[in-house]
Design a protein around this motif. Sequence first.
Motif, mmCIF file in Angstrom:
data_model
loop_
_atom_site.group_PDB
_atom_site.id
_atom_site.type_symbol
_atom_site.label_atom_id
_atom_site.label_comp_id
_atom_site.label_asym_id
_atom_site.label_seq_id
_atom_site.Cartn_x
_atom_site.Cartn_y
_atom_site.Cartn_z
ATOM 1 N N LYS A 167 -4.973 -0.369 -6.865
ATOM 2 C CA LYS A 167 -4.484 -0.078 -5.680
ATOM 3 C C LYS A 167 -3.378 0.744 -5.386
ATOM 4 C CE LYS A 167 -8.484 -1.710 -2.958
ATOM 5 N NZ LYS A 167 -8.287 -3.041 -3.631
ATOM 6 N N VAL A 168 -2.680 -0.367 -6.711
ATOM 7 C CA VAL A 168 -0.961 -0.025 -6.314
ATOM 8 C C VAL A 168 0.102 -0.373 -7.019
ATOM 9 C CG1 VAL A 168 -0.565 -0.340 -3.288
ATOM 10 C CG2 VAL A 168 -0.495 -2.256 -5.043
ATOM 11 N N ILE A 169 1.055 1.249 -7.361
ATOM 12 C CA ILE A 169 1.908 0.225 -8.792
ATOM 13 C C ILE A 169 2.989 -0.065 -7.742
ATOM 14 C CG2 ILE A 169 3.194 1.800 -10.777
ATOM 15 C CD1 ILE A 169 0.539 3.946 -10.271
ATOM 16 N N ARG A 170 3.731 -0.958 -9.130
ATOM 17 C CA ARG A 170 4.704 -1.875 -8.322
ATOM 18 C C ARG A 170 5.768 -1.812 -10.133
ATOM 19 N NH1 ARG A 170 0.731 -5.448 -6.961
ATOM 20 N NH2 ARG A 170 0.695 -5.429 -4.473
ATOM 21 N N LEU A 171 7.335 -1.497 -9.292
ATOM 22 C CA LEU A 171 7.898 -1.036 -9.882
ATOM 23 C C LEU A 171 9.178 -2.282 -10.024
ATOM 24 C CD1 LEU A 171 9.000 2.643 -10.039
ATOM 25 C CD2 LEU A 171 7.777 1.885 -11.795
ATOM 26 N N VAL A 172 8.934 -3.016 -10.912
ATOM 27 C CA VAL A 172 9.964 -4.571 -10.620
ATOM 28 C C VAL A 172 11.336 -4.002 -11.610
ATOM 29 C CG1 VAL A 172 10.113 -6.767 -10.953
ATOM 30 C CG2 VAL A 172 8.635 -5.937 -10.776
ATOM 31 N N PHE A 173 12.398 -4.422 -11.348
ATOM 32 C CA PHE A 173 13.974 -3.694 -11.574
ATOM 33 C C PHE A 173 14.022 -5.107 -11.768
ATOM 34 C CE2 PHE A 173 12.655 -0.048 -8.966
ATOM 35 C CZ PHE A 173 13.597 1.084 -9.322
ATOM 36 N N PRO A 174 14.648 -4.617 -12.835
ATOM 37 C CA PRO A 174 15.504 -6.118 -13.938
ATOM 38 C C PRO A 174 15.932 -6.128 -13.489
ATOM 39 C CG PRO A 174 14.912 -4.230 -15.880
ATOM 40 C CD PRO A 174 14.309 -4.050 -14.254
ATOM 41 N N ILE A 184 0.493 9.160 -11.400
ATOM 42 C CA ILE A 184 1.485 7.452 -11.543
ATOM 43 C C ILE A 184 2.138 7.228 -12.485
ATOM 44 C CG2 ILE A 184 2.558 6.900 -9.920
ATOM 45 C CD1 ILE A 184 0.718 7.862 -7.833
ATOM 46 N N GLU A 185 1.475 6.630 -12.851
ATOM 47 C CA GLU A 185 1.978 5.565 -14.217
ATOM 48 C C GLU A 185 2.364 6.955 -15.595
ATOM 49 O OE1 GLU A 185 -0.895 3.336 -15.626
ATOM 50 O OE2 GLU A 185 -0.378 1.128 -14.669
ATOM 51 N N LYS A 186 1.772 7.156 -15.855
ATOM 52 C CA LYS A 186 1.719 8.519 -17.188
ATOM 53 C C LYS A 186 3.619 8.598 -16.608
ATOM 54 C CE LYS A 186 1.127 12.460 -19.897
ATOM 55 N NZ LYS A 186 -0.398 13.368 -19.629
ATOM 56 N N ILE A 194 4.418 1.916 -4.986
ATOM 57 C CA ILE A 194 3.965 3.040 -4.862
ATOM 58 C C ILE A 194 2.427 3.012 -4.237
ATOM 59 C CG2 ILE A 194 3.924 5.201 -5.858
ATOM 60 C CD1 ILE A 194 5.846 3.948 -8.462
ATOM 61 N N GLN A 195 1.893 3.307 -3.351
ATOM 62 C CA GLN A 195 0.576 3.152 -3.224
ATOM 63 C C GLN A 195 -0.005 4.758 -3.132
ATOM 64 O OE1 GLN A 195 -0.578 1.140 0.205
ATOM 65 N NE2 GLN A 195 -2.793 0.893 -0.393
ATOM 66 N N VAL A 231 2.017 12.277 -2.708
ATOM 67 C CA VAL A 231 0.890 11.651 -3.050
ATOM 68 C C VAL A 231 0.565 10.290 -3.273
ATOM 69 C CG1 VAL A 231 0.041 14.554 -4.319
ATOM 70 C CG2 VAL A 231 1.041 11.832 -5.417
ATOM 71 N N ALA A 232 1.666 10.200 -2.450
ATOM 72 C CA ALA A 232 1.749 8.266 -2.701
ATOM 73 C C ALA A 232 3.340 7.793 -1.507
ATOM 74 C CB ALA A 232 2.408 7.597 -3.519
ATOM 75 N N ASN A 233 2.739 6.590 -1.035
ATOM 76 C CA ASN A 233 2.841 5.774 0.369
ATOM 77 C C ASN A 233 4.020 5.382 -0.467
ATOM 78 O OD1 ASN A 233 4.501 5.606 2.179
ATOM 79 N ND2 ASN A 233 3.013 3.510 2.747
ATOM 80 N N ILE A 234 5.610 5.643 -0.618
ATOM 81 C CA ILE A 234 6.694 4.568 -1.836
ATOM 82 C C ILE A 234 7.592 3.795 -0.819
ATOM 83 C CG2 ILE A 234 8.695 4.797 -3.389
ATOM 84 C CD1 ILE A 234 7.290 7.172 -3.970
ATOM 85 N N THR A 235 7.528 2.259 -0.452
ATOM 86 C CA THR A 235 8.175 1.700 -0.081
ATOM 87 C C THR A 235 8.797 0.516 -0.973
ATOM 88 O OG1 THR A 235 5.902 0.094 -0.222
ATOM 89 C CG2 THR A 235 6.299 1.274 1.713
ATOM 90 N N VAL A 236 9.861 -0.306 -0.587
ATOM 91 C CA VAL A 236 10.708 -1.398 -0.768
ATOM 92 C C VAL A 236 10.347 -2.976 -0.644
ATOM 93 C CG1 VAL A 236 12.834 -1.509 -1.829
ATOM 94 C CG2 VAL A 236 12.019 0.673 -1.209
#
Length: 184
Positions: A95-102, A77-79, A66-67, A53-58
């Motif tokens: 529009k997009v979700i960003r996951l930042v890795f500490p 998706i957030e949930k 995650i778009q 359901v989404a485009n996942i990029t790094v």
Amino acid sequence: MDERIQKYEEKMKKTLGSLEAELATIRAGRANPHILDKLTVDYYGSPTPLQQVANITVPEARMIQIQPWESSLIKGIEKAILTSDLGLNPNNDGKVIRLVFPELTEERRKDLVKDVKKKGEAAKVAVRNIRRDANDAYKKLKKEEDVSEDEIKELEDKVQKLTDKYIKDVDAAVEAKGKEIMTV
């Protein structure tokens, strides 16, 4: 190869494949899109893998983007991310979700390595159980069919060699993942 051995090798191969898939979902310091492999999102009432359901990029070493193909999915998706055991907080701009890795702490890295070793041990136990099943089956063969003791011994030796090979492969996979996690 003897079909009496082949089915046990298939099982050992599956065990190793399963371990490797599990190790891929453990996050080291870098962003790895495979940690999202197990996440599902409610898509029109049915749980759907996030990749569908989404485009996942790094875009950066420590960020996953995650778009979703439909902006209505952002909340879902957030949930899914928040209720998972990833320990990440999603940021979204509509529009997009960003996951930042500490950056991982030394202690967290050591815990992850312990976890990897535990999974490796479980895989080795599974491989040894497959060997035991094979040896039990060969002992039954001796009683039921006209199979010589030398033949049984040869089958047991071949299964032992397979077991040694797969245990070595498991150790190598665990070692590689441990190094990846401890590399800062």
